[in-house]
Design an enzyme around this catalytic site. Structure first.
Site, PDB file in Angstrom:
ATOM      1  N   HIS A   1       0.861  -1.182   0.000  1.00  0.00           N
ATOM      2  CA  HIS A   1       0.000   0.000   0.000  1.00  0.00           C
ATOM      3  C   HIS A   1       0.904   1.240   0.000  1.00  0.00           C
ATOM      4  O   HIS A   1       1.986   1.218   0.582  1.00  0.00           O
ATOM      5  CB  HIS A   1      -0.847   0.084   1.288  1.00  0.00           C
ATOM      6  CG  HIS A   1      -2.173  -0.615   1.234  1.00  0.00           C
ATOM      7  ND1 HIS A   1      -2.712  -1.248   2.344  1.00  0.00           N
ATOM      8  CD2 HIS A   1      -3.091  -0.742   0.248  1.00  0.00           C
ATOM      9  CE1 HIS A   1      -3.903  -1.742   2.024  1.00  0.00           C
ATOM     10  NE2 HIS A   1      -4.158  -1.458   0.769  1.00  0.00           N
TER      11      HIS A   1
ATOM     12  N   CYS B   1      -2.406   2.785   9.124  1.00  0.00           N
ATOM     13  CA  CYS B   1      -3.466   1.868   8.676  1.00  0.00           C
ATOM     14  C   CYS B   1      -4.677   1.926   9.608  1.00  0.00           C
ATOM     15  O   CYS B   1      -5.805   1.693   9.184  1.00  0.00           O
ATOM     16  CB  CYS B   1      -2.963   0.432   8.662  1.00  0.00           C
ATOM     17  SG  CYS B   1      -1.574   0.122   7.599  1.00  0.00           S
TER      18      CYS B   1
HETATM   19  N1  ARG Z   1      -4.369  -7.074   6.480  1.00  0.00           N
HETATM   20  C1  ARG Z   1      -4.696  -5.843   5.830  1.00  0.00           C
HETATM   21  C2  ARG Z   1      -4.662  -6.007   4.336  1.00  0.00           C
HETATM   22  O1  ARG Z   1      -3.782  -6.673   3.849  1.00  0.00           O
HETATM   23  C3  ARG Z   1      -3.779  -4.754   6.268  1.00  0.00           C
HETATM   24  C4  ARG Z   1      -4.192  -3.410   5.754  1.00  0.00           C
HETATM   25  C5  ARG Z   1      -3.251  -2.350   6.162  1.00  0.00           C
HETATM   26  N2  ARG Z   1      -3.784  -1.090   5.914  1.00  0.00           N
HETATM   27  C6  ARG Z   1      -3.135  -0.081   5.333  1.00  0.00           C
HETATM   28  N3  ARG Z   1      -3.728   1.083   5.279  1.00  0.00           N
HETATM   29  N4  ARG Z   1      -1.979  -0.249   4.782  1.00  0.00           N
HETATM   30  O2  ARG Z   1      -5.488  -5.488   3.632  1.00  0.00           O
END
Ligand code: ARG
Length: 298
Positions: free
Chosen positions: A192, A286
């Site tokens: 991300h 996150c």
């Molecule tokens: N387990 C989640 C996923 O893979 C983690 C999300 C993390 N969020 C972020 N804003 N990077 O989607």
């Protein structure tokens, strides 16, 4: 010897002067407690279903994060968590808000898809404050979008490569009326945008160049010549997954190297422990969606 001391003195003075110049701005956030947090599926390289998760510890660590944001003077709204949606704690993925418009999320993986509706309902229940825009393309909210209100008159940075579709970048630009600059993420560990880059204030960012394609690195260098550059160790410690109010930078306690670089740039690091949530592939940012209300209500 004397020259070395006076050189150090001048440097310290410079750091103090810059620190005074870093002004915090009060923010409004949306968070969701990790009451149902577990790792029962793996959709990023950090998740390992065989590693046990201590949900109670996750809740305690998250509570300290929430209290830290409140103590810094920010308004923190809480979205009720839902059973069987363990990643709901990562509230940043639910939408991307700019000046009273909430551009909704559309998750890449089926496991997280129902989270979008929970966020949509939250905005729709507050029609006096928010105009909700339903997305047509896959995008994971602030996971892949960042906003800098004072950079080039208001700039959206938008990541793609793992989760968000590039078509969502132009959709966000249209919905929010701000230019969106597409940045290509190339390292699956930094899946991300918000684990590879962070807004430090209204016009500057910190980022890890290695997370981006060569062309996107060039774009970032051109747009942000004064950026704080993070190395791989900083990024792997989830240091860039930070929340800053322009002065106080709340970041993962493991990211000691980046904390030092931020201090040298005049910011004030505020470390928090989030070891359990790291097992889900996330950290501070996150967990925290920034709600940017309409300018008229500020
Ligand atoms: N387990 C989640 C996923 O893979 C983690 C999300 C993390 N969020 C972020 N804003 N990077 O989607």
């Amino acid at each position: 010897m004397f020259e070395a001391v006076s050189g150090l003195g001048a440097y310290l003075l410079l750091v103090i002067v810059i620190a005074q110049y870093r002004k915090p701005r009060t923010r409004t956030y949306l968070v969701c407690p990790p009451e149902h947090f577990v790792v029962h599926y793996a959709i990023n390289p950090w998740m390992d279903t065989s590693t046990p998760v201590d949900t109670d510890l996750a809740v305690k660590q998250w509570e300290i994060l929430r209290e830290t944001l409140v103590r810094l003077g920010h308004t923190v709204h809480v979205l009720p968590p839902q059973r069987h949606l363990p990643d709901m704690v990562f509230a940043a993925n639910g939408a991307f808000c700019v000046d009273g418009v909430a551009y909704g999320a559309r998750f890449r993986y089926p496991e997280r898809m129902p989270e979008a509706a929970a966020h949509r309902e939250w905005y729709l229940a507050r029609p006096d404050h928010w105009r909700f825009v339903e997305p047509s393309y896959v995008n994971e909210g602030e996971g892949d979008f960042a906003y800098l209100p004072d950079a080039y008159g208001g700039l959206i940075l938008a990541g793609h490569g793992f989760r968000t579709e590039p078509a969502a970048h132009s959709e966000a630009q249209k919905a929010l009326g701000r230019p969106a600059v597409s940045l290509h993420l190339v390292d699956p560990r930094f899946y991300h945008l918000d684990v590879a880059l962070a807004a430090l204030d209204d016009e500057n960012v910190a980022y890890h160049p290695g997370a981006f394609s060569a062309a996107s690195q060039r774009v970032l260098r051109q747009l942000f010549p004064d950026a704080v550059l993070a190395d791989e160790a900083d990024a792997l410690a989830f240091g860039l997954n930070l929340v800053s109010d322009g002065r106080h930078v709340v970041l993962n306690a493991d990211a000691t190297g980046l904390a030092g670089k931020l201090s040298a740039a005049g910011y004030q690091p505020v470390p928090v422990e989030l070891s359990e949530l790291k097992k889900g592939g996330g950290s501070v940012k996150c967990c925290v969606a920034e709600l940017r209300p309409p300018l008229s209500s500020v």
